[in-house]
Design a protein around this motif. Structure first.
Motif, PDB file in Angstrom:
ATOM      1  N   HIS A 149      37.229 -42.086   7.813  1.00 24.11           N
ATOM      2  CA  HIS A 149      37.749 -41.113   8.781  1.00 24.11           C
ATOM      3  C   HIS A 149      38.331 -39.892   8.075  1.00 24.11           C
ATOM      4  O   HIS A 149      39.437 -39.441   8.379  1.00 24.11           O
ATOM      5  CB  HIS A 149      38.826 -41.738   9.683  1.00 24.11           C
ATOM      6  CG  HIS A 149      38.402 -43.043  10.274  1.00 24.11           C
ATOM      7  ND1 HIS A 149      37.242 -43.166  11.007  1.00 24.11           N
ATOM      8  CD2 HIS A 149      38.951 -44.272  10.221  1.00 24.11           C
ATOM      9  CE1 HIS A 149      37.125 -44.424  11.381  1.00 24.11           C
ATOM     10  NE2 HIS A 149      38.130 -45.115  10.917  1.00 24.11           N
ATOM     11  N   LYS A 180      49.963 -45.281  11.673  1.00 20.43           N
ATOM     12  CA  LYS A 180      48.863 -45.804  12.476  1.00 20.43           C
ATOM     13  C   LYS A 180      49.103 -45.428  13.925  1.00 20.43           C
ATOM     14  O   LYS A 180      50.189 -45.673  14.454  1.00 20.43           O
ATOM     15  CB  LYS A 180      48.800 -47.327  12.373  1.00 20.43           C
ATOM     16  CG  LYS A 180      48.929 -47.854  10.959  1.00 20.43           C
ATOM     17  CD  LYS A 180      47.666 -47.606  10.199  1.00 20.43           C
ATOM     18  CE  LYS A 180      47.697 -48.333   8.867  1.00 20.43           C
ATOM     19  NZ  LYS A 180      46.578 -47.929   8.022  1.00 20.43           N
ATOM     20  N   PRO A 183      44.260 -44.686  19.787  1.00 20.27           N
ATOM     21  CA  PRO A 183      43.549 -43.506  20.270  1.00 20.27           C
ATOM     22  C   PRO A 183      44.295 -42.800  21.392  1.00 20.27           C
ATOM     23  O   PRO A 183      44.346 -41.580  21.447  1.00 20.27           O
ATOM     24  CB  PRO A 183      42.224 -44.080  20.765  1.00 20.27           C
ATOM     25  CG  PRO A 183      42.042 -45.344  20.017  1.00 20.27           C
ATOM     26  CD  PRO A 183      43.421 -45.872  19.778  1.00 20.27           C
ATOM     27  N   ARG A 186      47.044 -40.870  19.893  1.00 12.47           N
ATOM     28  CA  ARG A 186      46.578 -39.684  19.184  1.00 12.47           C
ATOM     29  C   ARG A 186      46.289 -38.557  20.177  1.00 12.47           C
ATOM     30  O   ARG A 186      46.633 -37.403  19.978  1.00 12.47           O
ATOM     31  CB  ARG A 186      45.321 -40.024  18.373  1.00 12.47           C
ATOM     32  CG  ARG A 186      44.896 -38.896  17.448  1.00 12.47           C
ATOM     33  CD  ARG A 186      43.723 -39.317  16.575  1.00 12.47           C
ATOM     34  NE  ARG A 186      43.986 -40.581  15.904  1.00 12.47           N
ATOM     35  CZ  ARG A 186      43.113 -41.574  15.822  1.00 12.47           C
ATOM     36  NH1 ARG A 186      41.919 -41.452  16.332  1.00 12.47           N
ATOM     37  NH2 ARG A 186      43.432 -42.690  15.223  1.00 12.47           N
ATOM     38  N   ARG A 324      34.474 -40.423  21.908  1.00 11.01           N
ATOM     39  CA  ARG A 324      35.830 -40.913  21.659  1.00 11.01           C
ATOM     40  C   ARG A 324      36.636 -39.902  20.863  1.00 11.01           C
ATOM     41  O   ARG A 324      37.841 -39.809  21.004  1.00 11.01           O
ATOM     42  CB  ARG A 324      35.775 -42.242  20.897  1.00 11.01           C
ATOM     43  CG  ARG A 324      35.146 -43.363  21.707  1.00 11.01           C
ATOM     44  CD  ARG A 324      35.204 -44.670  20.944  1.00 11.01           C
ATOM     45  NE  ARG A 324      36.576 -45.031  20.649  1.00 11.01           N
ATOM     46  CZ  ARG A 324      37.382 -45.674  21.481  1.00 11.01           C
ATOM     47  NH1 ARG A 324      36.945 -46.025  22.658  1.00 11.01           N
ATOM     48  NH2 ARG A 324      38.606 -45.965  21.132  1.00 11.01           N
TER      49      ARG A 324
END
Lengths: 453, 80
Positions: A149, A180, A183, A186, A324
């Protein structure tokens, strides 16, 4: 995509969508001397939308590659020369036939290889030559970049000419280690402008943590990137298309609430008896219904070109897929109105899988006649969409959810979907649009219901 | 391999952007990892490939969190 010449077949930069004018060769998967079979993927082309795998439609031998990986060329530019397959090696009847039809070239003058068509594209120095992203050439390194990533723009190549080695990618990955985050977290961080650094780097950050922080410290405005990333280019492409649509097209929006009680019941029964790999999600049924309704109301299925509506002969359904990582891809399903729910599900799974890997096929990029956006089961209840020009309609589905309905004069809780139609008022009127949504409803209530059993 | 690891691997395969090692085990993972119905079916398919166990739709309510999915899968694996 190909042009016959007396010396072979010119393989040209394909048009992968109506609005594509140029494409960059990302990677050749064949070399001169290779034999390619029908359907084989030979080259990966980068467009503003996505990397696209381009396949060949006839067996051939690769004679020469005319454009190097990394070069940007206009649509229609010859990028390779393919020799028709030696008839003794031909494996399909189709090839043999096309050999027979080919003009006898024995006494034809042999001009230089179509000089007018194939000027060797001069490799112009890239304005971004210093940027590392351009030097991530090896598939192995690209894979590593994806796996870790890592933002390719943040990788400093240490090899000759800025070439990126494995260690460079790993160093960039180590440098970008952050707390961490899920999704959802984020996305919320980016929406609320929250700096991920405010969270403890050893903890796991969930969406709720971000919401709790939403009034906390804000992240400074991000530095402007010099070279647009893949995501930026996709964003720019969407921005241009949507701006043009909203500026040019007088939109009107219609909505209809459709009861899916009987359908979801029948679907559950059908899925119970089917293996996992053959299970159908409601989204596939909605696509079937949208495509069949388009076939029944052809005034919604086609393009507005040069001041008039041109109906399409068949239904090619554009399907909006959300990625995504952000952004959308809109591959096309050919003859979508003829697909059974099970075929549609298969096709949809393939497309989702390929879109997720950022690699659609050229055959997924046909020009759509009408487009569907389905927000899916995590989405909002309804959508009033923006048409993809030059199409004249966009169909929208919200999440299937329970609502109170009146059944036989009594309140009942039923699964429903809010279907919407955005129409181009130059081409269609409210009556046509209403007819479309009514057709859509009857497809879901009748034929599709029966096909599930 | 244990049931939890099989589930986490399956989620990671479908949603590579999710750091499964630290996904909270007691929340609705479909919501937290933003898995739509197609993604969820993909996770179940990956679990099936690893274990041979198919989760029927009627059992979906039993596997909403990683913990509950793990219990469910362990039980099914033992009874095979």
């Amino acid at each position: 995509m190909t042009t016959k010449t007396d010396v072979g077949t010119m393989f040209t930069m394909p048009s992968l969508g109506a609005d594509m004018t140029e494409g960059r060769i990302t990677e050749w998967l064949v070399q001169p001397g290779d034999h390619v079979e029908r359907g084989q993927i030979v080259v990966i082309v980068e467009t503003d939308k996505s990397d696209i795998e381009v396949e060949v439609f006839e067996p051939a031998d690769v004679a020469e590659l005319l454009v190097a990986a990394g070069d940007l060329v206009p649509v229609g530019t010859p990028i390779a020369v393919f020799e028709p397959v030696d008839p003794r090696r031909a494996t399909t009847k189709h090839t043999a036939a096309s050999r027979d039809e080919a003009p006898d070239t024995a006494d034809a003058p042999s001009p230089a290889r179509t000089p007018s068509l194939a000027p060797a594209p001069t490799p112009s120095p890239s304005p971004h030559a210093g940027a590392a992203a351009a030097h991530v050439t090896s598939p192995m390194i690209r894979h590593l970049v994806d796996e870790l990533h890592v933002d390719p723009r943040r990788v400093q190549g240490s090899g000759p000419g800025g070439r990126v080695h494995r260690a460079d990618v790993e160093a960039a990955a180590a440098a970008s280690r952050r707390p961490k985050v899920s999704p959802r977290a984020r996305r919320l961080m980016s929406e609320c402008g929250i700096d991920p650094a405010v969270f403890d780097a050893t903890s796991y950050v969930t969406g709720d943590d971000v919401l709790a922080r939403a009034s906390g410290p804000r992240r400074p405005a991000p530095a402007v990137c010099e070279q647009p990333s893949k995501a930026d280019r996709m964003r720019t492409h969407i921005a241009e298309l949507m701006t043009r649509s909203w500026a040019e097209i007088p939109h009107f929006h219609l909505a209809k609430r459709i009861d899916l009680g009987a359908l979801t019941e029948r679907l559950a029964e059908a899925n119970e008896a089917r293996a996992l790999s053959d299970r159908v999600v409601p989204g596939a049924l909605l696509l079937c219904a949208a495509a069949r309704a388009a076939a029944m109301v052809p005034a919604c299925n086609g393009w507005w070109v040069d001041g008039r509506f041109r109906p399409a002969d068949d239904v090619r359904l554009g399907v909006v897929l959300s990625l995504r990582s952000g952004g959308i891809l809109v591959p096309t399903i050919d003859r979508a109105d003829e697909q059974t729910p099970f075929d549609m599900m298969k096709r949809l799974s393939e497309l989702v899988q390929r879109a997720r890997q950022g690699r659609l096929r050229a055959s997924d990029m046909g020009e759509a006649t009408i487009t569907v956006t389905n927000l899916g089961d995590l989405g909002a209840d309804s959508v009033a969409g923006v048409i993809h020009p030059p199409q004249v309609a966009l169909v929208g589905f919200g999440a299937v959810h329970d609502e109170v309905s009146i059944i036989d004069a009594m309140p009942a809780i039923r699964p429903v979907v809010h279907a919407s139609l955005a129409g181009d008022h130059r081409a269609i009127d409210g009556l046509t649009g209403s007819r479309y949504l009514t057709q859509l409803q009857s497809q879901l209530a009748g034929p599709l219901l029966e096909e599930l059993s | 391999m244990n049931a939890r690891q099989i589930i986490l691997d399956a989620i990671e395969r479908i949603a590579p952007d999710v750091d499964v090692a630290v996904l909270p085990p007691d929340v609705d993972f479909r919501e937290e990892a933003e898995l739509d119905s197609m993604d969820f079916l993909g996770v179940l398919t990956a679990v099936h490939e690893a274990t041979g166990i198919e989760v029927p739709e009627t059992d979906y309510a039993q596997i909403i969190s990683i913990d509950r999915f793990t219990d469910y899968l362990s039980n099914r694996m033992q009874s095979v």
